[in-house]
Scaffold this motif. Sequence first.
Motif, short mmCIF file in Angstrom:
data_model
loop_
_atom_site.label_atom_id
_atom_site.label_comp_id
_atom_site.label_asym_id
_atom_site.label_seq_id
_atom_site.Cartn_x
_atom_site.Cartn_y
_atom_site.Cartn_z
N ASP A 69 0.86 -1.14 0.02
CA ASP A 69 -0.03 -0.19 0.12
C ASP A 69 0.81 1.16 0.13
N TYR A 70 2.09 1.21 0.70
CA TYR A 70 2.82 2.35 0.86
C TYR A 70 3.51 2.76 -0.40
N LEU A 71 4.01 1.69 -1.04
CA LEU A 71 4.61 1.81 -2.25
C LEU A 71 3.60 2.08 -3.45
N ARG A 72 2.56 1.67 -3.53
CA ARG A 72 1.52 2.07 -4.39
C ARG A 72 1.10 3.63 -4.31
N HIS A 73 1.04 4.04 -2.92
CA HIS A 73 0.73 5.59 -2.69
C HIS A 73 2.23 6.30 -3.24
N GLU A 74 3.08 5.77 -3.01
CA GLU A 74 4.22 6.51 -3.51
C GLU A 74 4.33 6.65 -4.81
N GLN A 75 4.04 5.48 -5.46
CA GLN A 75 3.85 5.50 -7.13
C GLN A 75 2.65 6.54 -7.49
N VAL A 76 1.79 6.63 -6.85
CA VAL A 76 0.70 7.56 -7.22
C VAL A 76 1.11 8.92 -7.21
N CYS A 77 1.89 9.14 -6.03
CA CYS A 77 2.39 10.60 -5.76
C CYS A 77 3.44 11.05 -6.83
N ARG A 78 4.61 9.89 -7.08
CA ARG A 78 5.61 10.17 -7.98
C ARG A 78 4.90 10.48 -9.36
N ASP A 79 3.68 9.58 -9.90
CA ASP A 79 3.32 10.23 -11.17
C ASP A 79 2.55 11.35 -11.12
N ALA A 80 1.83 11.67 -10.00
CA ALA A 80 1.21 12.94 -9.95
C ALA A 80 2.47 13.95 -9.95
N SER A 81 3.32 13.76 -9.36
CA SER A 81 4.61 14.74 -9.25
C SER A 81 5.08 14.74 -10.79
N ASP A 82 5.38 13.61 -11.20
CA ASP A 82 5.66 13.81 -12.85
C ASP A 82 5.02 14.42 -13.67
N GLU A 83 3.71 14.20 -13.63
CA GLU A 83 2.47 14.94 -14.23
C GLU A 83 2.73 16.39 -14.24
N LEU A 84 2.89 16.81 -13.04
CA LEU A 84 2.70 18.26 -12.80
C LEU A 84 4.18 18.72 -12.98
N TYR A 85 5.28 18.05 -12.98
CA TYR A 85 6.51 18.46 -13.44
C TYR A 85 6.48 18.84 -14.95
N GLN A 86 5.96 17.75 -15.63
CA GLN A 86 5.79 18.01 -17.15
C GLN A 86 4.94 19.12 -17.49
N LEU A 87 3.80 19.30 -16.70
CA LEU A 87 2.92 20.40 -16.95
C LEU A 87 3.58 21.82 -16.75
N TYR A 88 4.44 21.87 -15.69
CA TYR A 88 5.17 22.99 -15.33
C TYR A 88 6.31 23.28 -16.34
N SER A 89 6.96 22.25 -16.71
CA SER A 89 7.92 22.35 -17.82
C SER A 89 7.44 22.92 -19.22
N TRP A 90 6.00 22.03 -19.42
CA TRP A 90 5.44 22.91 -20.53
C TRP A 90 5.20 24.67 -20.33
N GLU A 91 4.76 24.76 -19.19
CA GLU A 91 4.18 26.21 -18.88
C GLU A 91 5.61 27.10 -19.20
N ILE A 92 6.53 26.57 -18.47
CA ILE A 92 7.74 27.34 -18.45
C ILE A 92 8.32 27.73 -20.02
N SER A 93 8.37 26.58 -20.63
CA SER A 93 8.71 26.55 -22.22
C SER A 93 7.97 27.44 -22.84
N THR A 94 6.35 27.49 -22.55
CA THR A 94 5.73 28.21 -23.10
C THR A 94 5.88 29.62 -22.92
N ARG A 95 6.36 30.23 -21.55
CA ARG A 95 6.44 31.50 -21.34
C ARG A 95 7.84 31.86 -21.70
N ILE A 96 8.87 31.01 -22.02
CA ILE A 96 10.30 31.49 -22.75
C ILE A 96 9.87 31.75 -23.91
N ALA A 97 8.99 30.75 -24.58
CA ALA A 97 9.09 31.16 -26.12
C ALA A 97 8.18 32.47 -26.36
#
Length: 183
Positions: A69-97
């Motif tokens: 259960d702990y590891l599944r929760h960690e995976q969900v958190c990591r996936d959400a974090s990765d998704e947020l990171y990708q979204l943030y990276s896209w937003e930063i790239s858009t602002r830079i462009a």
Amino acid sequence: MDLCQFSRFLNEYQQGFIRFAYTYVHDRMAAEDIVIEAFTYYWDHKDKITDASNIPAYVLTTVKHKCIDYLRHEQVCRDASDELYQLYSWEISTRIATLENFEPSEVFTSDIQRLVDEALEKLPEQTRRAFTMSRYENKSHQEIATTLGITVKGVEFHISKATRLFREVLKDYLPSFLLYTLF
């Protein structure tokens, strides 16, 4: 199992169960919490377990499931974090462009041009004609005077009048205005 037996059982198996949990969760505090929760779960449900049950195996199975259960929760958190990171990276790239494509001079030039056009409309006809002939058609004061049928001093008066109006209208843009030297 009474409280005294449970205390001995806990002391005997706790560190081994913590090492087991730590092997999977890689977090000492989380491993300790999981083991304590497993022992607590056993204590809360001890009346439902038969005496023939292998209690250490029962608790270790609980530790195993809590680790999963702990590891599944960690995976969900990591996936959400990765998704947020990708979204943030896209937003930063858009602002830079967007910033790379932004030309402040175009903003100021279009604002200044709009203000100049509005100011030109406010000028009396003779002043507007003298100014546009001087600044846009590059005619000399003498040529303007001849065309308009006025003196060179009259041309200077009209251009000076227009310039004063533009200074007033463009006072907020004067530093930028000087860069573009429209007048």
